[in-house]
Design a protein around this motif. Sequence first.
Motif, mmCIF file in Angstrom:
data_model
loop_
_atom_site.group_PDB
_atom_site.id
_atom_site.type_symbol
_atom_site.label_atom_id
_atom_site.label_comp_id
_atom_site.label_asym_id
_atom_site.label_seq_id
_atom_site.Cartn_x
_atom_site.Cartn_y
_atom_site.Cartn_z
ATOM 1 N N ASP A 1 0.855 -1.184 0.000
ATOM 2 C CA ASP A 1 0.000 0.000 0.000
ATOM 3 C C ASP A 1 0.887 1.228 0.000
ATOM 4 O O ASP A 1 1.924 1.244 0.663
ATOM 5 C CB ASP A 1 -0.885 0.049 1.253
ATOM 6 N N THR A 2 0.489 2.243 -0.732
ATOM 7 C CA THR A 2 1.268 3.472 -0.755
ATOM 8 C C THR A 2 0.345 4.680 -0.809
ATOM 9 O O THR A 2 -0.764 4.599 -1.336
ATOM 10 C CB THR A 2 2.233 3.482 -1.957
ATOM 11 N N HIS A 3 0.803 5.771 -0.235
ATOM 12 C CA HIS A 3 0.096 7.040 -0.373
ATOM 13 C C HIS A 3 0.588 7.684 -1.663
ATOM 14 O O HIS A 3 1.773 7.617 -1.980
ATOM 15 C CB HIS A 3 0.398 7.961 0.809
ATOM 16 N N THR A 4 -0.299 8.296 -2.393
ATOM 17 C CA THR A 4 0.085 8.928 -3.647
ATOM 18 C C THR A 4 -0.666 10.241 -3.795
ATOM 19 O O THR A 4 -1.610 10.508 -3.047
ATOM 20 C CB THR A 4 -0.199 7.993 -4.844
ATOM 21 N N VAL A 5 -0.218 11.051 -4.730
ATOM 22 C CA VAL A 5 -0.954 12.258 -5.089
ATOM 23 C C VAL A 5 -1.222 12.200 -6.585
ATOM 24 O O VAL A 5 -0.521 11.512 -7.328
ATOM 25 C CB VAL A 5 -0.189 13.567 -4.753
ATOM 26 N N LEU A 6 -2.245 12.927 -6.999
ATOM 27 C CA LEU A 6 -2.535 13.044 -8.424
ATOM 28 C C LEU A 6 -1.909 14.325 -8.927
ATOM 29 O O LEU A 6 -1.999 15.380 -8.287
ATOM 30 C CB LEU A 6 -4.046 13.063 -8.666
ATOM 31 N N VAL A 7 -1.269 14.240 -10.070
ATOM 32 C CA VAL A 7 -0.603 15.398 -10.662
ATOM 33 C C VAL A 7 -0.957 15.463 -12.140
ATOM 34 O O VAL A 7 -1.134 14.438 -12.795
ATOM 35 C CB VAL A 7 0.930 15.316 -10.455
ATOM 36 N N LYS B 1 -2.521 15.211 -19.188
ATOM 37 C CA LYS B 1 -2.946 13.954 -18.569
ATOM 38 C C LYS B 1 -2.813 14.042 -17.056
ATOM 39 O O LYS B 1 -2.137 14.917 -16.527
ATOM 40 C CB LYS B 1 -2.100 12.805 -19.101
ATOM 41 N N VAL B 2 -3.461 13.097 -16.368
ATOM 42 C CA VAL B 2 -3.412 13.018 -14.912
ATOM 43 C C VAL B 2 -2.710 11.715 -14.532
ATOM 44 O O VAL B 2 -2.937 10.668 -15.148
ATOM 45 C CB VAL B 2 -4.833 13.057 -14.297
ATOM 46 N N TYR B 3 -1.837 11.812 -13.524
ATOM 47 C CA TYR B 3 -1.063 10.650 -13.090
ATOM 48 C C TYR B 3 -1.113 10.521 -11.581
ATOM 49 O O TYR B 3 -1.130 11.522 -10.863
ATOM 50 C CB TYR B 3 0.416 10.805 -13.484
#
Length: 198
Positions: A3-9, A14-16
């Motif tokens: 499991d990992t915390h991520t952000v959308l950029v 495009k969105v990643y």
Amino acid sequence: EKDTHTVLVSDGDKVYALMHLSDTPFTLVESPTDYEHVSGFLSRGTFNAPVAELQFLRLDPRVVVAPIDPSLAALMGAKIYALAREPFKFPDAVLVRADDGRYGDTPFRIDAQNQSYVKLDNRIVTRLFGEIAPKRGDLVFSKTGDLIGIMVNNDYCVVLGNFAAAHTLRMGDNPDPKTSAILGDVYTRWQRLPIRLQ
């Protein structure tokens, strides 16, 4: 499983979902093997959606993104961070720890040999949290709240701007190209970096 915390950029097109290689089940230290099945899910609250692919960026072998359909990102209701248009406009940046959310202002210096990287102080004194130290996977923001980059080790942040993929790993059974080939190349590219950037 990991499991990992991520952000959308967003790069404006495009969105990643952004992550460090160490936040995935893949590593640089073990011999690369061929996985029989690879899958991933993006979750927020009760929202859950499968990830179609992971991209290993040319910019730095440890930076991994999962392309997200903008309509899916909108359904999630998560903030989508823009990239800093002028990442070097201010002499300070804001480091946000990926695991515990602690943050602090820090000066940074552009790496003289490679302007894709900036060096941060390894000890940041904050009013709220005392002293914190940057580590790989932490996020670096401009004073305007835009994303500058991600820490690739405890000293250096790679400046995001180009999301061109060196390799794309599609989810599912018996991924092709083989995971051993992708991870072998990731390891080789990492070893070719100057020691300070490893």
